[in-house]
Write an enzyme that holds these catalytic residues in place. Sequence first.
Site, PDB file in Angstrom:
ATOM      1  N   LYS A 127     -13.565 -21.937 -33.666  1.00 16.52           N
ATOM      2  CA  LYS A 127     -13.540 -23.323 -32.798  1.00 16.52           C
ATOM      3  C   LYS A 127     -13.859 -24.438 -33.503  1.00 16.52           C
ATOM      4  O   LYS A 127     -15.065 -24.288 -33.861  1.00 16.52           O
ATOM      5  CB  LYS A 127     -13.941 -22.931 -31.496  1.00 16.52           C
ATOM      6  CG  LYS A 127     -14.149 -24.417 -30.333  1.00 16.52           C
ATOM      7  CD  LYS A 127     -14.629 -24.066 -29.272  1.00 16.52           C
ATOM      8  CE  LYS A 127     -15.556 -24.989 -28.727  1.00 16.52           C
ATOM      9  NZ  LYS A 127     -16.021 -24.756 -27.523  1.00 16.52           N
ATOM     10  N   LYS A 160     -15.194 -28.111 -33.170  1.00 25.50           N
ATOM     11  CA  LYS A 160     -15.446 -29.152 -32.318  1.00 25.50           C
ATOM     12  C   LYS A 160     -14.948 -30.538 -32.531  1.00 25.50           C
ATOM     13  O   LYS A 160     -15.106 -30.846 -33.679  1.00 25.50           O
ATOM     14  CB  LYS A 160     -17.141 -29.209 -32.441  1.00 25.50           C
ATOM     15  CG  LYS A 160     -17.705 -30.204 -31.393  1.00 25.50           C
ATOM     16  CD  LYS A 160     -17.165 -30.436 -30.069  1.00 25.50           C
ATOM     17  CE  LYS A 160     -17.168 -29.153 -29.160  1.00 25.50           C
ATOM     18  NZ  LYS A 160     -17.051 -29.261 -27.691  1.00 25.50           N
ATOM     19  N   ASP A 197     -11.451 -27.990 -29.698  1.00 23.06           N
ATOM     20  CA  ASP A 197     -11.992 -28.749 -28.579  1.00 23.06           C
ATOM     21  C   ASP A 197     -12.329 -30.045 -28.575  1.00 23.06           C
ATOM     22  O   ASP A 197     -13.318 -30.239 -28.811  1.00 23.06           O
ATOM     23  CB  ASP A 197     -13.324 -27.745 -28.111  1.00 23.06           C
ATOM     24  CG  ASP A 197     -13.889 -28.579 -26.887  1.00 23.06           C
ATOM     25  OD1 ASP A 197     -13.401 -29.165 -26.065  1.00 23.06           O
ATOM     26  OD2 ASP A 197     -15.060 -27.959 -26.466  1.00 23.06           O
ATOM     27  N   PRO A 198     -11.295 -30.927 -28.274  1.00 21.92           N
ATOM     28  CA  PRO A 198     -11.729 -32.467 -28.419  1.00 21.92           C
ATOM     29  C   PRO A 198     -12.509 -32.995 -27.070  1.00 21.92           C
ATOM     30  O   PRO A 198     -12.586 -34.352 -26.930  1.00 21.92           O
ATOM     31  CB  PRO A 198     -10.141 -33.010 -28.499  1.00 21.92           C
ATOM     32  CG  PRO A 198      -9.331 -32.094 -27.798  1.00 21.92           C
ATOM     33  CD  PRO A 198      -9.975 -30.802 -27.869  1.00 21.92           C
ATOM     34  N   ASN A 199     -12.906 -32.012 -26.322  1.00 22.26           N
ATOM     35  CA  ASN A 199     -13.761 -32.635 -24.986  1.00 22.26           C
ATOM     36  C   ASN A 199     -13.053 -33.404 -24.333  1.00 22.26           C
ATOM     37  O   ASN A 199     -13.729 -34.745 -23.907  1.00 22.26           O
ATOM     38  CB  ASN A 199     -15.285 -32.956 -25.426  1.00 22.26           C
ATOM     39  CG  ASN A 199     -16.109 -31.590 -25.579  1.00 22.26           C
ATOM     40  OD1 ASN A 199     -16.763 -31.512 -26.896  1.00 22.26           O
ATOM     41  ND2 ASN A 199     -16.277 -30.988 -24.714  1.00 22.26           N
ATOM     42  N   GLU A 225      -8.833 -26.116 -25.958  1.00 23.69           N
ATOM     43  CA  GLU A 225      -9.960 -26.259 -24.903  1.00 23.69           C
ATOM     44  C   GLU A 225     -10.063 -27.588 -24.585  1.00 23.69           C
ATOM     45  O   GLU A 225     -10.226 -28.612 -25.380  1.00 23.69           O
ATOM     46  CB  GLU A 225     -11.041 -25.614 -25.878  1.00 23.69           C
ATOM     47  CG  GLU A 225     -12.365 -25.925 -24.683  1.00 23.69           C
ATOM     48  CD  GLU A 225     -13.600 -25.180 -25.298  1.00 23.69           C
ATOM     49  OE1 GLU A 225     -13.460 -24.040 -26.196  1.00 23.69           O
ATOM     50  OE2 GLU A 225     -14.851 -25.554 -24.990  1.00 23.69           O
ATOM     51  N   GLU A 263      -7.262 -39.370 -16.261  1.00 23.36           N
ATOM     52  CA  GLU A 263      -6.835 -40.821 -16.531  1.00 23.36           C
ATOM     53  C   GLU A 263      -6.189 -41.284 -15.596  1.00 23.36           C
ATOM     54  O   GLU A 263      -5.495 -40.400 -14.895  1.00 23.36           O
ATOM     55  CB  GLU A 263      -6.295 -40.624 -18.200  1.00 23.36           C
ATOM     56  CG  GLU A 263      -4.893 -39.744 -17.852  1.00 23.36           C
ATOM     57  CD  GLU A 263      -4.259 -39.517 -19.369  1.00 23.36           C
ATOM     58  OE1 GLU A 263      -4.795 -39.356 -20.225  1.00 23.36           O
ATOM     59  OE2 GLU A 263      -2.951 -39.471 -19.349  1.00 23.36           O
ATOM     60  N   ASN A 303     -14.706 -25.884 -20.225  1.00 21.48           N
ATOM     61  CA  ASN A 303     -16.030 -25.950 -19.724  1.00 21.48           C
ATOM     62  C   ASN A 303     -16.123 -27.126 -18.944  1.00 21.48           C
ATOM     63  O   ASN A 303     -17.355 -27.820 -18.946  1.00 21.48           O
ATOM     64  CB  ASN A 303     -16.939 -25.568 -21.045  1.00 21.48           C
ATOM     65  CG  ASN A 303     -16.928 -26.856 -22.084  1.00 21.48           C
ATOM     66  OD1 ASN A 303     -16.059 -26.509 -22.839  1.00 21.48           O
ATOM     67  ND2 ASN A 303     -17.845 -27.791 -22.036  1.00 21.48           N
ATOM     68  N   ASP A 336     -20.230 -20.224 -18.594  1.00 18.69           N
ATOM     69  CA  ASP A 336     -21.525 -20.221 -19.341  1.00 18.69           C
ATOM     70  C   ASP A 336     -22.764 -19.691 -18.442  1.00 18.69           C
ATOM     71  O   ASP A 336     -22.736 -20.313 -17.395  1.00 18.69           O
ATOM     72  CB  ASP A 336     -21.876 -21.761 -19.904  1.00 18.69           C
ATOM     73  CG  ASP A 336     -23.114 -21.607 -20.598  1.00 18.69           C
ATOM     74  OD1 ASP A 336     -23.921 -20.932 -20.543  1.00 18.69           O
ATOM     75  OD2 ASP A 336     -23.014 -22.501 -21.469  1.00 18.69           O
ATOM     76  N   HIS A 346     -18.723 -20.413 -22.645  1.00 21.12           N
ATOM     77  CA  HIS A 346     -18.994 -21.926 -23.563  1.00 21.12           C
ATOM     78  C   HIS A 346     -20.648 -21.627 -23.964  1.00 21.12           C
ATOM     79  O   HIS A 346     -21.379 -20.889 -23.330  1.00 21.12           O
ATOM     80  CB  HIS A 346     -18.975 -22.940 -22.469  1.00 21.12           C
ATOM     81  CG  HIS A 346     -19.921 -24.089 -22.817  1.00 21.12           C
ATOM     82  ND1 HIS A 346     -21.215 -24.448 -22.318  1.00 21.12           N
ATOM     83  CD2 HIS A 346     -19.607 -25.291 -23.355  1.00 21.12           C
ATOM     84  CE1 HIS A 346     -21.598 -25.544 -22.671  1.00 21.12           C
ATOM     85  NE2 HIS A 346     -20.731 -26.073 -23.155  1.00 21.12           N
ATOM     86  N   SER A 347     -21.021 -22.608 -25.016  1.00 15.33           N
ATOM     87  CA  SER A 347     -22.322 -22.661 -25.417  1.00 15.33           C
ATOM     88  C   SER A 347     -22.855 -23.875 -25.870  1.00 15.33           C
ATOM     89  O   SER A 347     -22.164 -24.827 -26.129  1.00 15.33           O
ATOM     90  CB  SER A 347     -22.663 -21.713 -26.310  1.00 15.33           C
ATOM     91  OG  SER A 347     -22.264 -22.246 -27.739  1.00 15.33           O
ATOM     92  N   ASN A 348     -24.210 -23.939 -25.817  1.00 11.74           N
ATOM     93  CA  ASN A 348     -24.937 -24.947 -26.592  1.00 11.74           C
ATOM     94  C   ASN A 348     -25.792 -24.475 -27.487  1.00 11.74           C
ATOM     95  O   ASN A 348     -25.862 -23.247 -27.413  1.00 11.74           O
ATOM     96  CB  ASN A 348     -25.534 -25.818 -25.683  1.00 11.74           C
ATOM     97  CG  ASN A 348     -24.509 -26.862 -24.701  1.00 11.74           C
ATOM     98  OD1 ASN A 348     -24.165 -27.839 -25.545  1.00 11.74           O
ATOM     99  ND2 ASN A 348     -24.837 -26.990 -23.535  1.00 11.74           N
ATOM    100  N   HIS A 366     -23.580 -21.137 -30.582  1.00  6.53           N
ATOM    101  CA  HIS A 366     -24.027 -22.000 -31.349  1.00  6.53           C
ATOM    102  C   HIS A 366     -24.987 -21.362 -32.328  1.00  6.53           C
ATOM    103  O   HIS A 366     -25.551 -21.707 -33.253  1.00  6.53           O
ATOM    104  CB  HIS A 366     -24.763 -23.040 -30.781  1.00  6.53           C
ATOM    105  CG  HIS A 366     -23.692 -24.259 -30.214  1.00  6.53           C
ATOM    106  ND1 HIS A 366     -22.790 -23.988 -29.362  1.00  6.53           N
ATOM    107  CD2 HIS A 366     -23.825 -25.578 -30.481  1.00  6.53           C
ATOM    108  CE1 HIS A 366     -22.298 -25.085 -28.863  1.00  6.53           C
ATOM    109  NE2 HIS A 366     -22.890 -26.242 -29.716  1.00  6.53           N
ATOM    110  N   ARG A 373     -31.921 -34.353 -24.585  1.00  7.70           N
ATOM    111  CA  ARG A 373     -30.871 -34.442 -25.800  1.00  7.70           C
ATOM    112  C   ARG A 373     -30.286 -35.712 -25.461  1.00  7.70           C
ATOM    113  O   ARG A 373     -29.920 -36.303 -24.466  1.00  7.70           O
ATOM    114  CB  ARG A 373     -29.757 -33.389 -25.270  1.00  7.70           C
ATOM    115  CG  ARG A 373     -28.666 -33.556 -25.948  1.00  7.70           C
ATOM    116  CD  ARG A 373     -27.519 -32.306 -25.962  1.00  7.70           C
ATOM    117  NE  ARG A 373     -26.396 -32.589 -26.697  1.00  7.70           N
ATOM    118  CZ  ARG A 373     -25.503 -31.691 -26.996  1.00  7.70           C
ATOM    119  NH1 ARG A 373     -25.475 -30.401 -26.121  1.00  7.70           N
ATOM    120  NH2 ARG A 373     -24.524 -31.960 -27.567  1.00  7.70           N
TER     121      ARG A 373
END
Length: 447
Positions: A206, A208, A236-238, A261, A267, A290, A314, A340-342, A370, A423
Amino acid sequence: MSDSPVIKSMRIVPVAGYDSMLLNIGGAHNCYFTRIIVILTDSAGQTGVGETPCHASTLQLLEQFRPLIEGSSLLRLNATLSQLFRSEARQQQTSHTNDIHIPQMNPEKFYNAAAAIEAALLDLQGKLFNLPVADLLASGKQRDRIPVLGYLFYIADRQRTNMNYQSGEHEQDGWFRLRHEAAMDSDAVVRLAEAAVEQYGFRDFKLKGGVQAGEVEVATVEALLARFPDARVTVDPNASWSLDEAIRFGKQLAGKVPYLEDPCGAEQGYSGRETLAEFRRATGVPVATNMIANDWRQLHHALQLNAIDIPLADPHFWTMRNANVVAQLCNEWGLTTGCHSNNHFDISLAMVAHLGAAAPGDRQTAFDTHWIWQDGQQLTRQPPQIRDGYLELPSGPGLGIELDRDRVEQAHALYNALPDKNRNDALGMQFLIDNWRYDAKRPSLVR
Ligand SMILES: O=C([O-])[C@@H](O)[C@@H](O)[C@H](O)[C@@H](O)C(=O)[O-]
Ligand SMILES: [Mg+2]
């Protein structure tokens, strides 16, 4: 019940580790990442652990829950957890917002706190019954290893900052060195992927996204596919692409990627669930998320709209047991299980391994982790291993891990020494772009 061990003490330990200058829509990862470790000790002398993302408010919440946990009976885990779920803290938690990269907007605190406690209780129960945690989740253990993906990022040049990023100079060649070096174009990302394959044997990747213009990120996906024609690659462009862009890129990638993703989000008065439903209809490309299906109510709306195929449940923002229920729903309703993860330590890696091992059915996409960015910074004696593209379930009861107390204390000392404990990915970005500000609808370098 009188024979049940009782929880004697709950230790809440914020810890820190090192990270690379990984880019995302929220900016750049700090040179440090932080987590919370919950360590429970019971009257039988056993220890149970859980890990969760760190935030000052999560630490407060865990403190607030301490009286409910200490003195509780281990076998009454259900009753203990439902007390947490009935607490005011849970009622006060609004649902997960789209702006996942803005710390003050991130409302997962209740679930983050509950997830760490639940994992530690399950770890203890597993030790009591001599069973792996995967067997304590409702669907029970289904497998001994789960496919995980190589989570690739564009990496900024750490030398443009005055932050304490590690250099990797003393590392062996390959992945452990390359993960610290700038990687801003497709060739560099392909080199990273090659090193990751060499080290971990991945067949899934994947990228990011949400960093460079969509065209550039799609070209990187295509470069990865050209280099690894048999791999499953996604981006995954969030939700930074508009629906129109997402449809354009989706059509370009249709048939080449297994899913996209969060390709678009809210919008022009339409919610992310609505735009993703339109994206799916227009492109036929499956959608993972996510961002818009992170609690029961959101999931319900997402499924009603046929907006998603893969809820990335997650365990840190559902809890392990709830994420297992999501996996059961996926199995029964024809969806695909994912996660999902961080950035995380190896306690979370074990939690994810057990979650994946208990997911019923064979529609499971490679789980995110990650860990490859943190590998080598373990807090346990024998961290779970990623080999041949699979995360192996640790053997042994409970989570199957044993804390390395010295390393936990070192990571705790590092946390205590940090000036910024929550963070904040905007910080590092200021070195790349003056006065950089987060914008949920624009990739971070498009300014
Ligand atoms: O680590 C990151 O930069 C990711 O962007 C992370 O924060 C996201 O929550 C996540 O991995 C995602 O899939 O959106
Ligand atoms: Mg995502």
